[in-house]
Design a protein around this motif. Sequence first.
Motif, PDB file in Angstrom:
ATOM      1  N   ALA A 149      80.155 -48.768 -41.027  1.00 46.02           N
ATOM      2  CA  ALA A 149      79.939 -48.304 -39.649  1.00 46.02           C
ATOM      3  C   ALA A 149      78.459 -48.344 -39.300  1.00 46.02           C
ATOM      4  O   ALA A 149      78.087 -48.676 -38.170  1.00 46.02           O
ATOM      5  CB  ALA A 149      80.483 -46.886 -39.484  1.00 46.02           C
ATOM      6  N   GLY A 150      77.607 -48.022 -40.266  1.00 43.56           N
ATOM      7  CA  GLY A 150      76.169 -48.041 -40.024  1.00 43.56           C
ATOM      8  C   GLY A 150      75.653 -49.426 -39.694  1.00 43.56           C
ATOM      9  O   GLY A 150      74.718 -49.570 -38.894  1.00 43.56           O
ATOM     10  N   PHE A 151      76.259 -50.460 -40.278  1.00 46.26           N
ATOM     11  CA  PHE A 151      75.849 -51.833 -39.989  1.00 46.26           C
ATOM     12  C   PHE A 151      76.484 -52.353 -38.702  1.00 46.26           C
ATOM     13  O   PHE A 151      75.832 -53.024 -37.899  1.00 46.26           O
ATOM     14  CB  PHE A 151      76.225 -52.754 -41.153  1.00 46.26           C
ATOM     15  CG  PHE A 151      75.384 -52.552 -42.385  1.00 46.26           C
ATOM     16  CD1 PHE A 151      73.999 -52.525 -42.310  1.00 46.26           C
ATOM     17  CD2 PHE A 151      75.973 -52.381 -43.626  1.00 46.26           C
ATOM     18  CE1 PHE A 151      73.211 -52.344 -43.433  1.00 46.26           C
ATOM     19  CE2 PHE A 151      75.203 -52.186 -44.762  1.00 46.26           C
ATOM     20  CZ  PHE A 151      73.821 -52.167 -44.669  1.00 46.26           C
ATOM     21  N   VAL A 152      77.772 -52.056 -38.502  1.00 40.40           N
ATOM     22  CA  VAL A 152      78.519 -52.609 -37.369  1.00 40.40           C
ATOM     23  C   VAL A 152      78.216 -51.864 -36.070  1.00 40.40           C
ATOM     24  O   VAL A 152      78.035 -52.476 -35.014  1.00 40.40           O
ATOM     25  CB  VAL A 152      80.036 -52.577 -37.660  1.00 40.40           C
ATOM     26  CG1 VAL A 152      80.830 -53.035 -36.443  1.00 40.40           C
ATOM     27  CG2 VAL A 152      80.361 -53.445 -38.868  1.00 40.40           C
ATOM     28  N   ALA A 153      78.186 -50.550 -36.132  1.00 41.01           N
ATOM     29  CA  ALA A 153      77.971 -49.730 -34.933  1.00 41.01           C
ATOM     30  C   ALA A 153      77.074 -48.555 -35.290  1.00 41.01           C
ATOM     31  O   ALA A 153      77.548 -47.444 -35.540  1.00 41.01           O
ATOM     32  CB  ALA A 153      79.314 -49.238 -34.381  1.00 41.01           C
TER      33      ALA A 153
END
Length: 379
Positions: free
Chosen positions: A220-224
Amino acid sequence: MDFLLSGITSVTIPQLLMYCVGILLIYLAIAKGYEPSLLLPMGFGAILVNLPLSGVIDQVLPGIGNTHGIIQWLFESGIEASEALPLLLFIGIGAMIDFGPLLSNPIMLLFGAAAQFGIFFTISAAVLMGFSLPDAASVGIIGAADGPTSILVSQILKSNYIGPIAVAAYSYMALVPLVQPIAIKAVTTKKERLIRMPYNPVSVSKRLKIIFPIAVTIIAGFVAPQSVSLVGFLMFGNLLRECGVLATLSDAAQNILANLVTLLLGITISFSMRAEAFVTWHTLLILLLGLVAFVFDTVGGVMFAKFINLFRKNKINPMIGAAGISAFPMSARVVQKLAIKEDPTNHLLMHAIGANVSGQIASVLAGGIILNLLTTILK
């Protein structure tokens, strides 16, 4: 004598209407049992913040001067300045969730994603109706039937309608058992609702259950990136549950923390239910759009299941798709009750729970994606 009567003479008709709204929320909480831990504090708070000289919000009181209201202080420090209250609640929610049924049947991840369709449909509809993009996004997230996410997104986007959005989100959470069966039956046939899905769970190791919340947070930290606070606190709560060495903290998160934050969040959000901000035609429109978002989320999940069945030999009961919204565990229970009503021997609960916990993840990711997109667009 004038001071004693000043409260009565200062009351406005919109404030009287808000007393009725507050009493209605309290009635629904007590008499109907609709989300009482949230609707009762919200209802009582709606009355408090609309008493003309109550002092629970910043006011100038006759003979006293400036006052610093406790509810306004809680709102400004716990929601406006830091979003702390909604985020802390996610720790408790995460500690309550068992991702085992989802990890045992990963295809259920797809239903959590599909059941967010109503959010993006409603954002488009709200923009066409004249809402600003931040307000439209805040209204659309109501469809997730996830109160903390709705509050957090609307606060970060500085929406002008936090009060109506919070009331709509929690109201539709409470109305899941009433609204979802109607939406499900509208787009399924009796034959589809009778589809049986034997539950053959795959053993999920403790190691996988520990890795899962960590991996989801990193992805999630990378994608959003904007979803990290939402997803991270949810997954931290789940890690407390699954690690096996913090049973006391896990229990505290599920009970003491969740109950205390829920209590504070309910009465704090009532600050945005002051008459001048709440009694507008926009409130009715937001309630209507929230219902559209919720219904289309449900229908989106069901229709996606029907689409998948076109390519599968072992059919999925399309009602499972409706559990992809994040109203955990109410939506899963609704699917189970509908299945048993059609066939008392057809138990879909564990399949529905898999889709339901997937919806919890998907809704906070959707909130993060929306925040990321709008942050980029509005720069």
